[in-house]
Design a protein around this motif. Structure first.
Motif, PDB file in Angstrom:
ATOM      1  N   ASP B 123       0.833  -1.216   0.000  1.00  0.00           N
ATOM      2  CA  ASP B 123       0.000   0.000   0.000  1.00  0.00           C
ATOM      3  C   ASP B 123       0.863   1.261   0.000  1.00  0.00           C
ATOM      4  N   TYR B 124       2.016   1.197   0.684  1.00  0.00           N
ATOM      5  CA  TYR B 124       2.841   2.412   0.748  1.00  0.00           C
ATOM      6  C   TYR B 124       3.411   2.779  -0.618  1.00  0.00           C
ATOM      7  N   VAL B 125       3.307   1.879  -1.574  1.00  0.00           N
ATOM      8  CA  VAL B 125       3.695   2.207  -2.950  1.00  0.00           C
ATOM      9  C   VAL B 125       2.463   2.651  -3.751  1.00  0.00           C
ATOM     10  N   CYS B 186      15.269  -2.158  -7.870  1.00  0.00           N
ATOM     11  CA  CYS B 186      16.122  -1.914  -9.048  1.00  0.00           C
ATOM     12  C   CYS B 186      15.431  -1.058 -10.113  1.00  0.00           C
ATOM     13  N   ALA B 187      14.102  -0.910 -10.045  1.00  0.00           N
ATOM     14  CA  ALA B 187      13.325  -0.163 -11.062  1.00  0.00           C
ATOM     15  C   ALA B 187      13.708  -0.642 -12.468  1.00  0.00           C
ATOM     16  N   THR B 188      14.076   0.272 -13.366  1.00  0.00           N
ATOM     17  CA  THR B 188      14.382  -0.160 -14.736  1.00  0.00           C
ATOM     18  C   THR B 188      15.805  -0.732 -14.863  1.00  0.00           C
ATOM     19  N   CYS B 207      15.665  -6.841  -7.787  1.00  0.00           N
ATOM     20  CA  CYS B 207      14.257  -7.075  -7.447  1.00  0.00           C
ATOM     21  C   CYS B 207      13.539  -5.755  -7.216  1.00  0.00           C
ATOM     22  N   ASP B 208      12.261  -5.791  -7.473  1.00  0.00           N
ATOM     23  CA  ASP B 208      11.419  -4.607  -7.309  1.00  0.00           C
ATOM     24  C   ASP B 208       9.996  -5.120  -7.095  1.00  0.00           C
ATOM     25  N   VAL B 209       9.140  -4.247  -6.534  1.00  0.00           N
ATOM     26  CA  VAL B 209       7.744  -4.643  -6.349  1.00  0.00           C
ATOM     27  C   VAL B 209       6.914  -4.382  -7.607  1.00  0.00           C
ATOM     28  N   GLN B 232      10.151 -10.145  -9.133  1.00  0.00           N
ATOM     29  CA  GLN B 232       9.188  -9.282  -8.435  1.00  0.00           C
ATOM     30  C   GLN B 232       9.091  -9.727  -6.985  1.00  0.00           C
ATOM     31  N   GLN B 233       9.705  -8.963  -6.123  1.00  0.00           N
ATOM     32  CA  GLN B 233       9.741  -9.307  -4.706  1.00  0.00           C
ATOM     33  C   GLN B 233       9.848  -8.017  -3.918  1.00  0.00           C
ATOM     34  N   SER B 234       9.414  -8.088  -2.671  1.00  0.00           N
ATOM     35  CA  SER B 234       9.610  -6.932  -1.803  1.00  0.00           C
ATOM     36  C   SER B 234      10.894  -7.112  -1.006  1.00  0.00           C
TER      37      SER B 234
HETATM   38  C1  LIG Z   1      13.726   5.501  -7.276  1.00  0.00           C
HETATM   39  S1  LIG Z   1      13.389   3.848  -7.759  1.00  0.00           S
HETATM   40  C2  LIG Z   1      14.968   3.050  -7.727  1.00  0.00           C
HETATM   41  C3  LIG Z   1      15.915   3.413  -8.814  1.00  0.00           C
HETATM   42  C4  LIG Z   1      16.864   2.351  -9.255  1.00  0.00           C
HETATM   43  N1  LIG Z   1      17.544   1.672  -8.170  1.00  0.00           N
HETATM   44  C5  LIG Z   1      17.862   2.964 -10.232  1.00  0.00           C
HETATM   45  O1  LIG Z   1      19.014   3.107  -9.886  1.00  0.00           O
HETATM   46  O2  LIG Z   1      17.461   3.332 -11.336  1.00  0.00           O
HETATM   47  C6  LIG Z   1      12.640   3.095  -6.335  1.00  0.00           C
HETATM   48  C7  LIG Z   1      12.063   1.735  -6.634  1.00  0.00           C
HETATM   49  O3  LIG Z   1      11.824   1.063  -5.413  1.00  0.00           O
HETATM   50  C8  LIG Z   1      10.735   0.204  -5.615  1.00  0.00           C
HETATM   51  N2  LIG Z   1      10.233  -0.251  -4.305  1.00  0.00           N
HETATM   52  C9  LIG Z   1       9.441   0.404  -3.420  1.00  0.00           C
HETATM   53  N3  LIG Z   1       9.223  -0.364  -2.335  1.00  0.00           N
HETATM   54  C10 LIG Z   1       9.904  -1.515  -2.531  1.00  0.00           C
HETATM   55  C11 LIG Z   1      10.063  -2.700  -1.762  1.00  0.00           C
HETATM   56  N4  LIG Z   1       9.473  -2.869  -0.584  1.00  0.00           N
HETATM   57  N5  LIG Z   1      10.820  -3.692  -2.268  1.00  0.00           N
HETATM   58  C12 LIG Z   1      11.421  -3.555  -3.471  1.00  0.00           C
HETATM   59  N6  LIG Z   1      11.298  -2.463  -4.237  1.00  0.00           N
HETATM   60  C13 LIG Z   1      10.542  -1.460  -3.776  1.00  0.00           C
HETATM   61  C14 LIG Z   1       9.775   1.034  -6.452  1.00  0.00           C
HETATM   62  O4  LIG Z   1       8.860   0.207  -7.150  1.00  0.00           O
HETATM   63  C15 LIG Z   1      10.743   1.777  -7.396  1.00  0.00           C
HETATM   64  O5  LIG Z   1      10.877   1.120  -8.617  1.00  0.00           O
END
Ligand SMILES: C[S@@+](CC[C@H](N)C(=O)[O-])C[C@H]1O[C@@H](n2cnc3c(N)ncnc32)[C@H](O)[C@@H]1O
Lengths: 116, 357
Positions: B123-125, B186-188, B207-209, B232-234
Motif C-alpha cells: 500500500d505504501y507504494v 532496481c526499477a528499470t 528485485c522490485d515490487v 518481483q519481490q519486496s
Molecule cells: C527511485 S526507484 C529506484 C531506482 C533504481 N535503483 C535505479 O538506480 O534506477 C525506487 C524503486 O523502489 C521500488 N520499491 C518500493 N518499495 C519496494 C520494496 N518494498 N521492495 C522492493 N522495491 C521497492 C519502487 O517500485 C521503485 O521502482
C-alpha cells in the motif's frame, strides 16, 4: 512525533503555497508566460504558413529540422533564459525605483506647483 | 521491413519535438527554481533559523520567495508528467508501439525475468503517486517508459550511467569483492547494470515490487548483453536462501519505504547476506543545513509525494543496523559539512554501508 513536527506536517498538508497577498505577483508570472507563448506561437504559425505557401518546407523537412543539432543547441540555451525571464518578475515585481516618498520632499518637488 | 531495419528500431519512447521543447521549458523553470528561488528562500529563512521547523513553515509561508519556491517545487513536476506535453499523456499514446517491446523482450531469456501475478504491491507504494507521477511505476506497463524518460536527465548518479558506475557501484564492489549481488528496488535496472559493469564476473540479481519496470529492466539488460536476473519481490520478504549474497545494495529505495518497512527490510537483507557480506544504502539518509535543511526537506517530501523521505532522515541507521546483526556501520554524506546549505537546491545523498556479523 513531537508537537513541532506535527505542526509542520499539518501546515504542509494543505500544499497551497499562495495566500491572497501574492496573487498579483503570480499573475505577473502568468501574464509574462502568456505573452511569451502567444508571440512565439504567432511567429511560428506565420513562418510555417509563409514557408509552406512558398513550397519551401513540408512536414518531413520540419521534422528533420526539429532533430537538427543546431536546433538542439538553441533549445538548450533558450530553456534557461526563458525560465529566468518568466520567473524573475515574481521575486522582483517592480524593477523601477519607487519615488512616492519624494512627494513629501519639498526640496525636490515644487510644492507650490503641487498645491495648485 | 528487413531484419536489419528491425534491429535498429527504437526500443524507447520517442518524444515528439513539441514534447522535447516543452520538457526543456520545464527544465528551464526548474533551473531557476533550484538556483534563484532557493537562494531567495535561504536569505529569508536565515534570520529565523533558530526558531524550529514549524515556526519556519508558519512564518515563511507568508513570504513570497517561499510561496513561489513551494509552488514551483510542486507544480513544475506535475507539468513534467501531466501537462499538455507531459510524459504521461505523450508516452501513454505510444502504448501500441511500446508494450510489444516489453512483451517480446520477456520472450528472450525468459528464465531471467520472474514476475508474480499474485504479488500484492505494498500500500505504501500504491497510495503515493511517487514523485507526482500518477500511477507511479507499478500501475500501467507504459509507466516503465515514463519512469525511464523522467529519470534520464536526473541529478546525481541516477541520471548518469558513468557516474553511477564510478561513484556508486565501483566503491561497493571494491569493498565487498562480491560473487553474488542483490540490487533491491532496481526499477528499470540502471543500478543493477552499473553493478554488473563494476563486477562483470558476479551474478547480479535485481528485485522490485513493480512489474512494469522489471519488464523494462530485463529488456535493457538483454539489449546490453548483460546476464542479470530480475524478480518481483519486496525487500521486506525475499525469496532467496539465507546467506546467498556478498553484497546487498539499494540505490534510491528506502526514501520510498516507511520506517516500519525499512526495519523489516534491513533484517531481511541481513538474512540473505553471508557473514562478512556488505549491505549498502544510497539514499537521502541525512540532510545538511540544520533546522533550515530539515524544514526544506520536509517540504520537498510533502510536495513531491515522497512522504517517507522525511522520516528517513530521522532514522537512526547505526542503531537499526546493529540491532539487525550488522557492524562496522559507516555513513558518508555527499553534502557540505556542518550546518551549511548547498549553494543551490540539490539532492543530498548519503552512502550507508554495514558489514554482516
Ligand atoms: C527511485 S526507484 C529506484 C531506482 C533504481 N535503483 C535505479 O538506480 O534506477 C525506487 C524503486 O523502489 C521500488 N520499491 C518500493 N518499495 C519496494 C520494496 N518494498 N521492495 C522492493 N522495491 C521497492 C519502487 O517500485 C521503485 O521502482
Amino acid at each position: 512525533m513531537t508537537q513541532e513536527h506535527e505542526a509542520l506536517i499539518s501546515a504542509l498538508e494543505t500544499q497551497d503555497a499562495f495566500k491572497d497577498a501574492t496573487t498579483s505577483r503570480l499573475l505577473g508570472t502568468i501574464v509574462a508566460l502568456g505573452g511569451e507563448v502567444f508571440v512565439l506561437k504567432a511567429q511560428v504559425e506565420r513562418l510555417t504558413r509563409a514557408l509552406q505557401a512558398a513550397g519551401v518546407v513540408d512536414a518531413a523537412a520540419l521534422a528533420r529540422a526539429g532533430e537538427d543539432k543546431a536546433m538542439s543547441a538553441w533549445i538548450a540555451s533558450e530553456e534557461r533564459q526563458f525560465g529566468e525571464a518568466l520567473l524573475r518578475p515574481f521575486l522582483q515585481p517592480d524593477q523601477v525605483k519607487n519615488v512616492a516618498a519624494m512627494m513629501r520632499d519639498n526640496t525636490s518637488v515644487d510644492s507650490a506647483q503641487v498645491k495648485k | 521491413m528487413s531484419a536489419a531495419d528491425k534491429a535498429t528500431e527504437p526500443t524507447r519512447a520517442v518524444l515528439p519535438f513539441e514534447c522535447k521543447v516543452y520538457q526543456s521549458y520545464i527544465r528551464g523553470l526548474k533551473a531557476w527554481w533550484k538556483d534563484e528561488a532557493y537562494r531567495a528562500v535561504m536569505a529569508d529563512a536565515a534570520p529565523l533559523a533558530g526558531k524550529g521547523v514549524a515556526a519556519l513553515e508558519a512564518e515563511l509561508g507568508k513570504v513570497p520567495s517561499y510561496q513561489l519556491y513551494g509552488w514551483l517545487e510542486r507544480h513544475l513536476q506535475q507539468f513534467k508528467y501531466v501537462g499538455r506535453w507531459g510524459l504521461v499523456p505523450v508516452i501513454a499514446a505510444q502504448s501500441a508501439e511500446l508494450l510489444p517491446i516489453l512483451k517480446q523482450g520477456a520472450e528472450r531469456f525468459p528464465e531471467r525475468l520472474k514476475l508474480d501475478p499474485n504479488f500484492k504491491v505494498p500500500d505504501y507504494v500504491t497510495d503515493v503517486d511517487t514523485h507526482q507521477h500518477p500511477g507511479s511505476t507499478w500501475s500501467d506497463d507504459y509507466d516503465a517508459f515514463v519512469h525511464e524518460s523522467a529519470t534520464a536527465g536526473f541529478s546525481f548518479t541516477l541520471g548518469d550511467s558513468e557516474q553511477l558506475v564510478e561513484r556508486y557501484a565501483r566503491p561497493l564492489v571494491e569493498l565487498s569483492q562480491p560473487r553474488d549481488i542483490l540490487d533491491l528496488g532496481c526499477a528499470t535496472g540502471k543500478s543493477s547494470r552499473a553493478l554488473k559493469t563494476a563486477a562483470p564476473q558476479a551474478n547480479v540479481f535485481g528485485c522490485d515490487v513493480s512489474a512494469p519496470v522489471l519488464r523494462l529492466a530485463h529488456v535493457r539488460a538483454v539489449e546490453e548483453g548483460m546476464h542479470i536476473e530480475f524478480s518481483q519481490q519486496s525487500a521486506e520478504k525475499l525469496n532467496f536462501a539465507d546467506g546467498r549474497f556478498d553484497l546487498v545494495a539499494s540505490h534510491w529505495l528506502y526514501h520510498e519505504m516507511p520506517p516500519q518497512a525499512i526495519r523489516i527490510a534491513i533484517r531481511e537483507a541481513r538474512r540473505v547476506l553471508r557473514r562478512g557480506g556488505v549491505f549498502a544504502i544510497y539514499d537521502m539518509c541525512a540532510v545538511p543545513g540544520g533546522v533550515v535543511g530539515e524544514w526544506l526537506h520536509a517540504g520537498y517530501a510533502a510536495r513531491n509525494n515522497e512522504p517517507f523521505a522525511y522520516p528517513l532522515v530521522n532514522l537512526d541507521f547505526e542503531t537499526e543496523l546493529r540491532a539487525a546483526g550488522f557492524g562496522d556501520v559507516k555513513l558518508e554524506v555527499h553534502a557540505p559539512p556542518g550546518d551549511r546549505m548547498p549553494a543551490s537546491r540539490t539532492h543530498y545523498m548519503a552512502m550507508v554501508t554495514a558489514v554482516a556479523q
